[in-house]
Write a protein that holds these residues in place. Sequence first.
Motif, mmCIF file in Angstrom:
data_model
loop_
_atom_site.group_PDB
_atom_site.id
_atom_site.type_symbol
_atom_site.label_atom_id
_atom_site.label_comp_id
_atom_site.label_asym_id
_atom_site.label_seq_id
_atom_site.Cartn_x
_atom_site.Cartn_y
_atom_site.Cartn_z
ATOM 1 N N LEU A 1 17.951 34.600 45.716
ATOM 2 C CA LEU A 1 18.080 35.480 44.844
ATOM 3 C C LEU A 1 19.225 36.521 44.926
ATOM 4 O O LEU A 1 19.456 36.698 46.003
ATOM 5 N N ASP A 2 19.629 37.236 43.973
ATOM 6 C CA ASP A 2 20.660 38.264 43.947
ATOM 7 C C ASP A 2 20.113 39.564 43.071
ATOM 8 O O ASP A 2 20.015 39.348 41.989
ATOM 9 N N PHE A 3 19.845 40.302 44.085
ATOM 10 C CA PHE A 3 19.233 41.726 43.407
ATOM 11 C C PHE A 3 20.467 42.407 42.708
ATOM 12 O O PHE A 3 21.634 42.876 43.632
ATOM 13 N N VAL A 4 20.750 42.446 41.461
ATOM 14 C CA VAL A 4 21.987 43.133 40.897
ATOM 15 C C VAL A 4 21.227 44.626 40.521
ATOM 16 O O VAL A 4 20.489 44.654 39.451
ATOM 17 N N LEU A 5 21.826 45.591 41.249
ATOM 18 C CA LEU A 5 21.142 46.961 40.996
ATOM 19 C C LEU A 5 22.182 48.007 40.855
ATOM 20 O O LEU A 5 23.340 48.114 41.400
ATOM 21 N N GLY A 6 21.992 48.685 39.515
ATOM 22 C CA GLY A 6 22.833 49.646 39.333
ATOM 23 C C GLY A 6 23.328 49.369 37.894
ATOM 24 O O GLY A 6 24.400 50.382 37.449
ATOM 25 N N VAL A 7 23.105 48.453 37.294
ATOM 26 C CA VAL A 7 23.522 48.296 35.987
ATOM 27 C C VAL A 7 23.147 49.392 34.854
ATOM 28 O O VAL A 7 21.633 49.498 34.818
ATOM 29 N N PRO A 8 23.957 50.199 34.146
ATOM 30 C CA PRO A 8 23.139 51.180 33.491
ATOM 31 C C PRO A 8 22.342 50.818 32.298
ATOM 32 O O PRO A 8 22.566 49.608 31.534
ATOM 33 N N GLY A 9 21.173 51.192 32.426
ATOM 34 C CA GLY A 9 19.848 50.644 31.498
ATOM 35 C C GLY A 9 19.019 49.707 32.299
ATOM 36 O O GLY A 9 18.066 49.301 31.779
ATOM 37 N N ALA A 10 19.478 49.150 33.556
ATOM 38 C CA ALA A 10 18.647 48.441 34.139
ATOM 39 C C ALA A 10 18.161 49.014 35.462
ATOM 40 O O ALA A 10 18.333 50.342 35.664
ATOM 41 N N ALA B 1 12.587 32.558 50.933
ATOM 42 C CA ALA B 1 13.825 32.795 49.944
ATOM 43 C C ALA B 1 14.918 33.696 50.908
ATOM 44 O O ALA B 1 14.847 34.113 51.621
ATOM 45 N N THR B 2 16.137 33.357 50.435
ATOM 46 C CA THR B 2 17.130 33.959 50.779
ATOM 47 C C THR B 2 17.622 35.046 49.899
ATOM 48 O O THR B 2 17.566 34.740 48.485
ATOM 49 N N TRP B 3 18.272 36.191 49.949
ATOM 50 C CA TRP B 3 18.737 37.062 49.182
ATOM 51 C C TRP B 3 19.935 37.888 49.376
ATOM 52 O O TRP B 3 20.484 37.867 50.705
ATOM 53 N N THR B 4 20.477 38.008 48.465
ATOM 54 C CA THR B 4 21.885 38.992 48.721
ATOM 55 C C THR B 4 21.551 40.037 47.742
ATOM 56 O O THR B 4 20.861 40.207 46.557
ATOM 57 N N VAL B 5 22.499 41.059 47.871
ATOM 58 C CA VAL B 5 22.644 42.351 46.958
ATOM 59 C C VAL B 5 23.913 42.577 46.325
ATOM 60 O O VAL B 5 25.011 42.351 47.046
ATOM 61 N N ALA B 6 23.929 42.774 44.837
ATOM 62 C CA ALA B 6 25.223 43.329 44.331
ATOM 63 C C ALA B 6 25.025 44.781 43.522
ATOM 64 O O ALA B 6 24.365 44.721 42.657
ATOM 65 N N GLY B 7 25.489 45.543 44.563
ATOM 66 C CA GLY B 7 25.315 46.931 44.132
ATOM 67 C C GLY B 7 26.434 47.241 42.982
ATOM 68 O O GLY B 7 27.461 46.852 43.430
ATOM 69 N N ILE B 8 26.290 47.952 41.845
ATOM 70 C CA ILE B 8 27.150 48.175 41.046
ATOM 71 C C ILE B 8 27.572 49.597 41.417
ATOM 72 O O ILE B 8 26.997 50.600 41.698
ATOM 73 N N GLY B 9 29.119 49.779 41.229
ATOM 74 C CA GLY B 9 29.841 50.651 41.348
ATOM 75 C C GLY B 9 29.608 51.341 42.866
ATOM 76 O O GLY B 9 29.651 50.197 43.824
ATOM 77 N N ALA B 10 29.369 52.690 43.036
ATOM 78 C CA ALA B 10 29.181 53.326 44.174
ATOM 79 C C ALA B 10 28.096 52.382 44.993
ATOM 80 O O ALA B 10 28.004 52.683 46.457
ATOM 81 N N ALA B 11 27.005 51.890 44.450
ATOM 82 C CA ALA B 11 25.925 51.373 45.406
ATOM 83 C C ALA B 11 26.635 50.246 45.816
ATOM 84 O O ALA B 11 25.633 49.600 46.780
ATOM 85 N N GLU B 12 27.591 49.539 45.752
ATOM 86 C CA GLU B 12 28.122 48.358 46.266
ATOM 87 C C GLU B 12 27.980 48.373 47.846
ATOM 88 O O GLU B 12 27.453 47.669 48.483
ATOM 89 N N LEU B 13 28.595 49.457 48.132
ATOM 90 C CA LEU B 13 28.883 49.748 49.790
ATOM 91 C C LEU B 13 27.509 50.102 50.416
ATOM 92 O O LEU B 13 27.045 49.368 51.316
ATOM 93 N N LYS B 14 26.875 51.066 49.647
ATOM 94 C CA LYS B 14 25.635 51.616 50.487
ATOM 95 C C LYS B 14 24.580 50.278 50.416
ATOM 96 O O LYS B 14 24.045 50.067 51.563
#
Length: 280
Positions: free
Chosen positions: A172-181, A200-213
């Motif tokens: 799974l890829d948690f895509v977090l920080g898309v405006p509206g989501a 399950a394995t997982w990864t995270v894709a933070g959008i904008g400034a959330a990417e690093l955090k």
Amino acid sequence: MSRNPLIITCSPVGAEVMKKDNPAVPYTPAEIAREAIAAVQAGASIVHLHAREEDGSPSQRTALFAEAIRLIRQEVDVIIQISTGGAVTATPDERLQPVRELDPAPEMASLTLGTVNFGNDVFWNPPDLIETFAKEFQERGIKPELEIFEAGMMTTAQRLVKKGLLTGPLHLDFVLGVPGAMAGTPSNLMYLVSQLPQDATWTVAGIGAAELKLGAMAIALGGHVRVGFEDNVFYRKGEPATGNAQLVARIARLAAELDRPVATAEEARALLKMPQRSLA
Ligand code: KMH
Ligand code: ZN
């Protein structure tokens, strides 16, 4: 294999970001391949691939994907993950085009598990579309990366497992920080991690400034990390990244400090329970 290697996925370009946002954003297959190769050399073991026409408009044309893949594979071993999200304007058939036409089939492709607001647009993924996509993946032995933009999409993952359209272990890829989501906050990431299906394995894709955090959190939590211009074009506030490799290298440095050496492509395939295959 080292104890707990970190899979870094790089998404060198998505469907939305343009050169006006950062001049290093790649458009042509050659530019995309150059960015991808540098990212792999900096520590990425998966490349999430979108394509663009020469004028920068998003495209799902197979020939563009094929050329970028050819150039990447000349230089590095990496898991290629085709985007089936494409752009919000793409039709389902356009989105599936590279999955259907690439020969050999890609090792991985993205699969979004629900409809979601996407800025002022709607990223359209009704249940029948998701099921069609999942079947097409199964027919070709393509491992899906399940894109989770909202918590309810986790339930859809379980439903598709029950229907036999997804087979574990899921990635799974948690895509977090898309405006509206779902916002890119630590508590949202913790909640999603608490709901993970077994194995399950997982990864995270933070959008904008959330990417690093969120990337730093994932390293500490034992997950994996996605970075790249699709999600974020800045190294830090007000400072455009020089290239995707700069973003990958920062994650690799943090990971080394936390005893998570970056995974090679071969190690990533083993971690994701994918067949080892050299497509060079
Ligand atoms: N460009 C977004 C509408 C994916 O690659 O699968 C969808 C997206 C997700 O980028
Ligand atoms: Zn994408």
